[in-house]
Design a protein around this motif. Structure first.
Motif, PDB file in Angstrom:
ATOM      1  N   UNK A  52       0.945  -1.182  -0.069  1.00  0.00           N
ATOM      2  CA  UNK A  52       0.062   0.067   0.087  1.00  0.00           C
ATOM      3  C   UNK A  52       0.783   1.228  -0.309  1.00  0.00           C
ATOM      4  N   UNK A  53       2.196   1.313   0.540  1.00  0.00           N
ATOM      5  CA  UNK A  53       2.857   2.140   0.909  1.00  0.00           C
ATOM      6  C   UNK A  53       3.562   2.200  -0.506  1.00  0.00           C
ATOM      7  N   UNK A  54       3.517   1.598  -1.372  1.00  0.00           N
ATOM      8  CA  UNK A  54       4.676   1.388  -2.338  1.00  0.00           C
ATOM      9  C   UNK A  54       3.722   2.144  -3.489  1.00  0.00           C
ATOM     10  N   UNK A  55       1.974   1.945  -3.396  1.00  0.00           N
ATOM     11  CA  UNK A  55       1.526   2.117  -4.142  1.00  0.00           C
ATOM     12  C   UNK A  55       1.130   3.859  -4.053  1.00  0.00           C
ATOM     13  N   UNK A  56       0.415   4.203  -2.691  1.00  0.00           N
ATOM     14  CA  UNK A  56       0.661   5.856  -2.471  1.00  0.00           C
ATOM     15  C   UNK A  56       1.664   6.375  -3.269  1.00  0.00           C
ATOM     16  N   UNK A  57       2.832   5.608  -2.661  1.00  0.00           N
ATOM     17  CA  UNK A  57       4.267   6.010  -3.889  1.00  0.00           C
ATOM     18  C   UNK A  57       4.152   6.882  -5.073  1.00  0.00           C
ATOM     19  N   UNK A  58       4.173   5.833  -5.325  1.00  0.00           N
ATOM     20  CA  UNK A  58       3.373   5.684  -7.183  1.00  0.00           C
ATOM     21  C   UNK A  58       1.968   7.378  -7.725  1.00  0.00           C
ATOM     22  N   UNK A  59       1.048   6.598  -6.799  1.00  0.00           N
ATOM     23  CA  UNK A  59       0.117   8.100  -7.355  1.00  0.00           C
ATOM     24  C   UNK A  59       0.637   8.813  -6.369  1.00  0.00           C
ATOM     25  N   UNK A  60       1.330  10.062  -5.278  1.00  0.00           N
ATOM     26  CA  UNK A  60       1.952  10.860  -5.651  1.00  0.00           C
ATOM     27  C   UNK A  60       2.448  11.522  -6.374  1.00  0.00           C
ATOM     28  N   UNK A  61       3.777  10.347  -6.753  1.00  0.00           N
ATOM     29  CA  UNK A  61       4.423  10.874  -8.427  1.00  0.00           C
ATOM     30  C   UNK A  61       3.578  11.311  -9.225  1.00  0.00           C
ATOM     31  N   UNK A  62       2.586  10.244  -9.893  1.00  0.00           N
ATOM     32  CA  UNK A  62       1.281  10.940 -11.101  1.00  0.00           C
ATOM     33  C   UNK A  62       1.088  12.594 -10.328  1.00  0.00           C
ATOM     34  N   UNK A  63       0.779  12.970  -9.204  1.00  0.00           N
ATOM     35  CA  UNK A  63       0.433  13.980  -9.037  1.00  0.00           C
ATOM     36  C   UNK A  63       0.929  15.224  -8.716  1.00  0.00           C
ATOM     37  N   UNK A  64       2.221  14.853  -8.621  1.00  0.00           N
ATOM     38  CA  UNK A  64       3.772  15.650  -8.592  1.00  0.00           C
ATOM     39  C   UNK A  64       3.465  15.592 -10.023  1.00  0.00           C
ATOM     40  N   UNK A  65       3.306  15.124 -11.242  1.00  0.00           N
ATOM     41  CA  UNK A  65       3.848  14.811 -13.062  1.00  0.00           C
ATOM     42  C   UNK A  65       1.870  15.210 -13.069  1.00  0.00           C
ATOM     43  N   UNK A  66       1.164  15.861 -12.555  1.00  0.00           N
ATOM     44  CA  UNK A  66      -0.329  16.222 -13.073  1.00  0.00           C
ATOM     45  C   UNK A  66      -0.571  17.474 -12.062  1.00  0.00           C
ATOM     46  N   UNK A  67      -1.581  17.339 -11.356  1.00  0.00           N
ATOM     47  CA  UNK A  67      -1.855  18.853 -10.672  1.00  0.00           C
ATOM     48  C   UNK A  67      -0.390  19.342  -9.757  1.00  0.00           C
ATOM     49  N   UNK A  68       0.431  19.777  -9.971  1.00  0.00           N
ATOM     50  CA  UNK A  68       1.782  19.587  -9.328  1.00  0.00           C
ATOM     51  C   UNK A  68       1.616  20.475  -7.930  1.00  0.00           C
ATOM     52  N   UNK A  69       0.341  21.134  -7.622  1.00  0.00           N
ATOM     53  CA  UNK A  69       0.246  21.584  -6.203  1.00  0.00           C
ATOM     54  C   UNK A  69       0.194  21.069  -5.624  1.00  0.00           C
TER      55      UNK A  69
END
Length: 946
Positions: free
Chosen positions: A399-416
């Motif tokens: 779950x922690x690995x998956x959430x890190x991947x999701x955070x990466x997607x947020x940083x590549x999308x809605x950066x703020x």
């Protein structure tokens, strides 16, 4: 009560009068509003039918033909047989290509008033069309039956079935064919066929038939949705065959377009009234698409297609559905896609492609753009926070690995939003801890997140202090996937100084060593696409360094590898490849350094950015030429299909840099760059649109517009070019736009009409008054080509000083400006008596004509004499007024001029005198000795010299 009714009647009459005034002034939108107010306030007014038919006339001008039909019908319900309402409804029906209905109204009007000359041409025209359509419909009906029998009969030979299916697509695109197919229960047959059809070509064509039946018809679209249901479209979408997925996606977009009034064109806007009527269907379809995002049974390509559809339609410029998506918890579904990893192989795992995460990130960014007020932003961030907390609460490491991947997607999308999440207590520490474990998957995921997190200079600097040692250790991993990500992290942290040659976080030579490491990953045979993509990302950061740029541009193998990555069209490769090209071309945003501010910074002992000597113009042009010759235009065109506006801006910057070199513009056209630029010039970020428009302008200057913008493109390019005629654009952009418009205006009347329709004439005229030699000249030359249009001539004939201003500019010191203005006057006066009269009405008319006759430029002089000839030929009255002045003496002198460079002017001067003879204003006398005016002039000069 009586007073209230009389007030309403008075108000309705007042609104009608205001509407009439607006209509006469060509303010159609305003007229519609006033007539609408008259209808609302005067529901019992005796002139209610008049209000409706007047509003219909305004709708006709606005090309809103469906609404014009509705208003004319309302008028006719109240006043049956009204001639104007019948005629206007016939006009609207004809524009909608409902020729039979138009013919019926025109016939009714003609029977009621046989002497009506207005309707007679329309009736004749429609009679011919209707007769042809009746004959064609009979043939179409037979063909529809034959093709349906062949297609849906599984016993028919496969080649005949394929041919018949192709023909059905063609028939469905015609209005008559579409109606016949729909009435013959084609949809039910397609539903049955797609359950058993094994031939891919026939299957795809059946989906195309459905799309064609839905196009521009709300009635048929609703019928299709009722008969087939949304699950059928999802089943069609869930195919491994790429063409089938693309066709199904197009079909769903066509349905949304039909229900909302959107078009598959840039800057198309929905019809709010239509959206309101079909809100239930639109909402149901989009909701089904959102729920299908996390459907475990569909393929990765189908999932990507669904997310792309949502991205395209969710924005406030489209169906404005972003808040509804947040409401039904669509963000969590998108984050589920982002957090999916191919490494976790479960039966319940979602099938994803290499681009799925990138496409979902773009969709999240597009949704966040619509959160334009605080409450909406709060709902967005609350849902994201809730999702991340739920994942972190789980005890397992997955779950922690998956959430890190999701955070990466947020940083590549809605950066703020991504930065807010990373700033939460414990998040960054968790990511760094994952990077220090021995688990290669955790290392890889942590590296990716650290790379995305160091997006801003302050964050990169902070990570430099905490993460560099961890990344260096990870770079020595045996796993290439981990190594390349650690390398990219080092590259990004090492490049936070940007273009400033004075800031080098890792010391001299480090950037070149990192670049060499990236190069090895990029060009090494056998490396998978993912590793090569990460190597491209590393180069994207390192090529901010001028030495790395020069090293890379000399490495043909690396350039080829980057080009081939881009040509594959993989969206995940987009950022790295395109950013590298942007850096090599120096096409990024440059900070303007004002000398005063530099001195002030020196005095305050502040750091001043330094430019590297290898970023000199000659080096930049060399790099651009190498890239263009290696064929990067085709690669950029493949990536330009992205829905990300920021990525489109990067592509536009590179293409504009290439078009900045005259000798490379032909390559951009040959390799399909025009089509990609047209799309980017009409949608995207403001800077992206400007770069794409400027590239199009540069192409239009150098390349023959009939070649560069063939067919419909010659009309589509007008708006982007006119968008450059803004005060916030640079003088260079203004000039290049005017030059390209000049070339386009010389093509044909259709192009000139589009310029007029887009309000281009007034925009171009503005630059005649600019205190800038090149802008004034270019505007004059453009107008000279535009006056070939009859509608532009009418503008000059109106109550304005346009002719006067042109006449004054024909005296300009700049020969090319004077030539263009005199040429425009020559064309105007050749077709318009009114323009001749206007010239004569100018107070300084005689001075202007003197300047034209005695102009030192043969070209200006020739055009000036043509103006005078046209004025003489326009009528005896104007001719007499002209010859009451000293014009005859000057023309006589010009007729004797021995200078061969002025032969054309001399010939036209003789024609002027001959025309005056015809009017008997002057008479030829062979006995009278004609003085040699040039000899007399020489004598005068001698006297003055003495």
């Amino acid at each position: 009560m009586t007073n209230t009714i009389s007030e309403e009647v008075s108000d309705a009459g007042s609104y009608k009068n205001k509407g009439n005034e607006a209509f006469k002034a060509s303010r159609w939108e305003e007229a519609v509003q006033h007539y609408g107010s008259a209808i609302r306030t005067g529901s019992k007014h005796k002139e209610l039918p008049v209000f409706y038919k007047n509003r219909a006339a305004a709708y006709l001008k606005l090309e809103k033909y469906e609404k014009a039909v509705e208003d004319c019908t309302e008028s006719l319900n109240a006043a049956p047989g009204d001639p104007k309402a019948l005629f206007r409804r016939a006009q609207a029906y004809e524009a909608l290509e409902k020729f039979e209905e138009a013919y019926k109204d025109a016939t009714a009007l003609f029977k009621a008033d046989p002497s009506n000359k207005t309707v007679q041409p329309m009736l004749q025209r429609l009679h011919i069309i209707v007769e042809e359509r009746v004959a064609r419909n009979a043939k179409t009906s037979t063909k529809v039956k034959q093709m349906m029998d062949l297609t849906f009969n599984l016993d028919t030979p496969i080649d005949k079935r394929r041919s018949a299916a192709n023909n059905l697509v063609v028939l469905a695109k015609e209005q008559t064919g579409a109606e016949l197919l729909y009435k013959d229960h084609c949809i039910n047959k397609i539903a049955s066929l797609t359950k058993v059809e094994k031939d891919q070509d026939i299957y795809v064509n059946m989906v195309r038939v459905v799309a064609a039946l839905c196009e521009n018809s709300v009635e048929r679209t609703k019928g299709v949705l009722t008969e087939l249901g949304v699950p059928w479209f999802m089943r069609v979408l869930d195919q491994k065959h790429e063409e089938c997925v693309a066709t199904a996606q197009f079909c769903l977009q066509t349905i949304l377009n039909a229900l909302s009034g959107l078009k598959n064109k840039t800057e198309s806007k929905p019809d709010k009234e239509l959206c309101s009527k079909n809100n239930r269907e639109i909402d149901t379809l989009l909701t089904c698409l959102v729920y299908s995002i996390t459907d475990r049974t569909i393929s990765g390509s189908a999932r990507d297609a669904v997310i792309e559809l949502i991205t395209r339609n969710v924005h406030y410029t489209a169906l404005e559905w972003a808040e509804r998506l947040v409401e039904i918890r669509g963000l969590c579904r998108l984050l589920d896609v982002c957090s999916e990893l191919a490494d976790y192989k479960y039966e319940s795992a979602m099938d994803i492609t290499g681009s799925s995460s990138t496409i979902a990130s773009v969709c999240l960014a597009r949704i966040y753009e619509n959160m334009y007020y605080d409450e909406a932003k709060l709902k967005f961030t609350d849902q994201i926070d809730e999702y991340i907390k739920d994942k972190l609460m789980a005890p397992d490491m997955e779950s922690k690995v998956r959430v890190t991947v999701a955070i990466t997607a947020l940083l590549n999308g809605p950066l703020d939003v991504g930065n807010q999440v990373v700033a939460r207590d414990g998040i960054l520490q968790m990511i760094l801890a994952m990077a220090t474990t021995d688990d290669e998957l955790q290392q890889r995921v942590a590296c990716e997140c650290l790379i995305a997190a160091s997006s801003k200079k302050d964050k990169a600097k902070a990570l430099c202090e905490q993460g560099v040692e961890i990344l260096k250790r990870l770079y020595h991993s045996k796993n290439d996937a981990v190594r390349v990500r650690a390398l990219v992290g080092l590259c990004k942290l090492g490049s936070y100084g940007g273009q400033d040659a004075a800031i080098r976080p890792f010391g001299d030579g480090a950037a070149l060593k990192l670049a060499e490491a990236c190069r090895r990953f990029l060009i090494k045979p056998g490396k998978d696409r993912d590793i090569r993509r990460w190597a491209a990302d590393g180069l994207a950061y390192l090529t901010l360094d001028a030495e790395c740029k020069e090293k890379l541009i000399e490495d043909t193998a690396s350039i080829h590898a980057l080009r081939d990555l881009a040509r594959a069209g993989d969206q995940s490769c987009l950022y790295g490849v395109v950013t590298t090209f942007v850096n090599l071309c120096n096409a990024y945003e440059k900070q303007e350094l004002l000398p005063e501010m530099v001195e002030l910074a020196k005095f305050a002992k502040q750091h001043i950015p330094e430019e590297h000597e290898l970023d000199d113009v000659d080096f930049i042009n060399k790099r651009i030429t190498v890239l263009a010759n290696e064929g990067i235009t085709t690669a950029l065109c493949a990536l330009a299909k992205t829905e990300s506006h920021n990525s489109q801006e990067l592509i536009a910057r590179v293409l504009n840099a290439i078009c900045g070199l005259k000798e490379l513009r032909g390559k951009v056209v040959q390799e399909g760059g025009t089509k990609a630029l047209l799309r980017m010039a009409l949608e995207g970020t403001e800077k992206g649109k400007r770069h794409a428009s400027q590239a199009l302008a540069r192409i239009g200057i150098t390349i023959n517009p009939e070649v560069a913008f063939s067919g419909q493109r010659s009309l589509d390019v007008i708006r982007p070019l006119l968008n450059l005629l803004q005060q916030d654009c640079t003088a260079l952009e203004n000039f290049e736009s005017l030059m390209a418009l000049t070339n386009l205006a010389s093509m044909n009347e259709s192009v000139r009409q589009r310029i007029i329709k887009e309000q281009g004439v007034s925009k171009i005229e503005f630059y005649l008054m600019e205190d800038h030699l090149y802008l004034t000249r270019a505007a004059a030359q453009c107008l000279c080509n535009l006056v070939m249009s009859e509608d532009v001539v009418k503008m000059f004939e109106g109550e304005n000083d346009r002719v006067k201003f042109l006449a004054l500019l024909s005296e300009d010191e700049d020969e090319e400006t004077a030539t263009a203005c005199a040429g425009a006057l020559a064309m105007l006066t050749s077709v318009s008596v009114k323009c001749c009269e206007k010239i004569l009405g100018i107070a300084s008319c005689l001075d202007i004509l003197h300047t034209l006759i005695a102009n030192p430029s043969p070209a200006v002089q020739h055009r000036g004499i043509v103006v005078i000839l046209n004025m003489i030929n326009s009528g005896e009255e104007i001719a007499k007024k002209l010859f009451e002045t000293d014009i005859m003496e000057l023309l006589s002198g010009l007729g004797q001029l021995p200078d061969e460079t002025r032969a054309k002017a001399r010939e036209v001067a003789i024609q002027c005198l001959a025309a005056a003879e015809r009017y008997r204003i002057i008479e030829r006398s062979d006995d009278v000795e004609i003085p040699d005016v040039f000899a007399e002039s020489a004598k005068i000069t001698e006297i003055i010299d003495d």
